[in-house]
Scaffold this active site. Structure first.
Site, PDB file in Angstrom:
ATOM      1  N   HIS A  68       0.814  -1.216   0.000  1.00 26.12           N
ATOM      2  CA  HIS A  68       0.000   0.000   0.000  1.00 26.12           C
ATOM      3  C   HIS A  68       0.851   1.273   0.000  1.00 26.12           C
ATOM      4  O   HIS A  68       0.373   2.352  -0.320  1.00 26.12           O
ATOM      5  CB  HIS A  68      -0.992   0.004   1.176  1.00 26.12           C
ATOM      6  CG  HIS A  68      -0.375   0.267   2.522  1.00 26.12           C
ATOM      7  ND1 HIS A  68      -0.059  -0.726   3.413  1.00 26.12           N
ATOM      8  CD2 HIS A  68      -0.032   1.436   3.137  1.00 26.12           C
ATOM      9  CE1 HIS A  68       0.438  -0.198   4.514  1.00 26.12           C
ATOM     10  NE2 HIS A  68       0.456   1.123   4.374  1.00 26.12           N
ATOM     11  N   ASP A 105       0.223  -7.614   1.469  1.00 22.05           N
ATOM     12  CA  ASP A 105       0.719  -6.247   1.652  1.00 22.05           C
ATOM     13  C   ASP A 105       2.244  -6.161   1.610  1.00 22.05           C
ATOM     14  O   ASP A 105       2.869  -5.488   2.424  1.00 22.05           O
ATOM     15  CB  ASP A 105       0.203  -5.670   2.980  1.00 22.05           C
ATOM     16  CG  ASP A 105       0.258  -4.134   2.985  1.00 22.05           C
ATOM     17  OD1 ASP A 105       0.306  -3.538   1.886  1.00 22.05           O
ATOM     18  OD2 ASP A 105       0.271  -3.551   4.083  1.00 22.05           O
ATOM     19  N   SER A 188       4.696   2.340   7.838  1.00 22.05           N
ATOM     20  CA  SER A 188       4.319   1.200   7.008  1.00 22.05           C
ATOM     21  C   SER A 188       5.488   0.747   6.141  1.00 22.05           C
ATOM     22  O   SER A 188       6.137   1.551   5.471  1.00 22.05           O
ATOM     23  CB  SER A 188       3.144   1.568   6.108  1.00 22.05           C
ATOM     24  OG  SER A 188       2.006   1.859   6.870  1.00 22.05           O
TER      25      SER A 188
END
Length: 513
Positions: A68, A105, A188
């Protein structure tokens, strides 16, 4: 051999503490390979950040992050992926996507410029409860520091936060690790590290506490990461051994040395007692044999004295007989003289009390000259085979399990690499140009112990180490005074190293069969 090491690792996991506390030096070493991943847009000649996350190196040019994080760049071909290293001051370099796996992810990108990074080590096997660290670039910290958009393109050290492992569970159809090390937007794609600075997960998302509940965070498990890397031909550095703190290792080493010293003292005491008992037996035997020899000599001297007296009497009678007895007188006189001389010799040379000590010393010397027990001699010269001793090592990366090298008493290894001698130790310092790590190899030929201490340094410290190393050329084998000269020269590098290494590998060596 692989099965034996796997079994040893499993046994080691059972006897070691549940988990080592995070070592700041190891977290700092891992942070060298953590980068800010910036999605960049352009407006004419102006470059501006659209969003950013974190990533970490799994190879000199390959970086793992979250899918992402790079999603926008994949959907809009006007956007580019920028990589900003954590140190060094370089401007952002560019990267291209290699593989993206939205299902778990994960994304893999490759640097297209000249930037090279030190890869992080990935911990394989079951994750153990304990302290963990998250490393990355949270946006809320950037805002709190008042960093503007331009600052994002400059090297900044990543933020490190600590927490605890809370378990593993499937989430959103892929395997995750639940932990309490705080992360925020921008973290992230950053690594979740164990106490030795090894990757155990890729931080991905957190819970929404609503301001009332305790917050938890999720990282993509290495059970997802490792297959993803293998599928994309990435030969990552993988460690499958338990994490140990250097303090635990040093304490275990001190206990081992104390145990060896106690055993040595006990052996010395036992040997001294055995020597006393052996001497007592030797004294009894010597005293008995001396007494027997003394009595035998005295008895024989007495018999010979009687024989001499009798022969003398015969000679006297022959002399009195006049003519015809001369020959008999000469024979008897000779016998009497010889017997008397031998009797006197036996009497005066009979063993005395001092002979006891001489015979005891001779007996003890014969015993002491017996060969030593197997293994009592030092390793000595020749080709050696060395095996990694897991119980004495702190393994952070993926080391060789066995080594082979030849050793000469002058410190020459493999006929070409000279080791330095200083402070009673043989050592060689290696400062590579292509790796941000300094290795110090030490060898003790008396015990057959080979040790490698590895120091994972930042760019500034590594540059200083390379500069110090560049000031000297190691002497070659066979050069006069090579060992002591190199021992002095290497001190310029070792003086710059931290007080403790990040990794310590201890090998037990023996002569190759």
């Amino acid at each position: 051999m692989t099965r034996l090491f796997t079994l040893a690792a499993a046994l080691l996991a059972l006897i070691l503490p549940a988990a080592a506390q995070a070592d700041p030096a190891d977290i700092d070493a891992a942070a060298r390979g953590v980068v800010r991943v910036v999605i960049m847009g352009t407006d004419g000649d102006e470059v501006f950040p659209v969003s950013h996350g974190t990533g970490f190196a799994v190879g000199p040019r390959r970086i793992v992050t979250n899918a992402h994080v790079v999603r926008e760049a994949l959907q809009d071909d006007t956007l580019r992926i920028g990589i900003v290293p954590s140190e060094g001051g370089e401007a952002a370099d560019y990267a291209r996507p290699v593989a993206v796996s939205p299902g778990n992810d994960l994304a893999l990108v490759e640097i297209t410029g000249e930037l090279r990074l030190p890869p992080l080590t990935i911990a394989a096997g079951a994750v153990r409860d304990g302290e963990v660290s998250a490393v990355g670039y949270p946006m809320n910290v950037d805002r709190a520091q008042g960093l503007d958009m331009g600052d994002i393109f400059r090297s900044q050290p990543p933020v490190k936060s600590r927490g605890f492992l809370s378990g593993q569970r499937p989430s959103r159809l892929f395997d995750t690790i639940l932990h309490t090390a705080p992360i925020a937007r921008g973290n992230s794609g950053g690594p979740l590290l164990d106490g030795c600075g090894r990757v155990i997960g890729v931080n991905s998302f957190g819970t929404d506490s609503g301001g009332s509940d305790g917050e938890f965070y999720f990282a993509v498990s290495t059970r997802e990461l490792l297959p993803f890397l293998r599928a994309n031909d990435v030969e990552a550095r993988i460690a499958d051994l338990p994490c140990r703190s250097l303090e635990d290792l040093n304490e275990a080493e001190r206990a081992r040395i104390e145990r060896q010293q106690d055993e040595a003292r006990q052996q010395l005491a036992a040997r001294a007692q055995e020597t006393r008992e052996r001497r007592a037996r030797a004294e009894d035997s010597a005293r008995e044999s001396v007494q027997t020899d003394r009595e035998n000599a005295m008895a024989l001297a007495f018999v010979l004295a009687l024989a001499a007296f009798g022969a003398a009497a015969v000679a006297w009678q022959a002399r009195q007989a006049g003519e015809g007895g001369e020959r008999r007188m000469m024979i008897a006189g000779t016998i009497a003289a010889v017997a008397a001389i031998v009797a006197l010799a036996l009497w005066f040379t009979r063993p005395g009390l001092d002979e006891v000590e001489r015979r005891v010393a001779a007996a003890m010397g014969e015993v002491d000259e017996s060969p030593d027990a197997p293994g009592a001699e030092a390793t000595g010269d020749g080709m050696l085979t060395c095996t990694l001793d897991l119980t004495r090592s702190r393994v952070v990366g993926a080391p060789d399990r066995e080594l082979e090298f030849s050793w000469r008493e002058d410190g020459c290894v493999n006929g070409r690499t000279q080791y330095g001698f200083s402070g009673g130790s043989w050592s060689r310092v290696f400062v590579p140009n292509q790796e941000q790590a300094v290795s110090v190899n030490l060898f003790d030929p008396a015990t057959g112990t080979f040790r490698t201490d590895r120091y994972l340094l930042g760019r500034t410290d590594m540059a200083a180490a390379r500069q110090a190393r560049g000031k000297y050329s190691p002497p070659k084998c066979n050069a006069e005074g090579a060992a002591s000269t190199l021992g002095d020269l290497q001190s310029g590098v070792t003086a710059l190293l931290p007080s403790a290494p990040n990794e310590r590998l201890v090998y037990s060596c023996e002569a190759k069969q």
